[in-house]
Design a protein around this motif. Sequence first.
Motif: not given
Length: 93
Positions: A62-63, A69-73
């Motif tokens: 999951k990491r 997701e953090t980078v895309v956000g």
Amino acid sequence: MEADDKELWERLTVVEQSTKSAHHRLDSLDRLTESVHILATETKAMREDVSDITSRVDEIEKRPTKRYETVVGAIITVLVGAVIGYVVKMLGF
């Protein structure tokens, strides 16, 4: 009478041998039962270890998804901020 005694002794001897044989088989079954119990205990412990390892692997898998997701956000936030900044500049605010 002597023939009856001899027959009884022979039958008693056969019964004693049969009893010894049965006790030997029971002892073997007791050892087998103990072995099965040990295997069941070890299998249960192994199942718990595998479950723990599976949960750890799931967490590790999951990491990268969380990082992605953090980078895309962050990229979306930057793009939206840039578009808003461009619109504000074009409107003259």
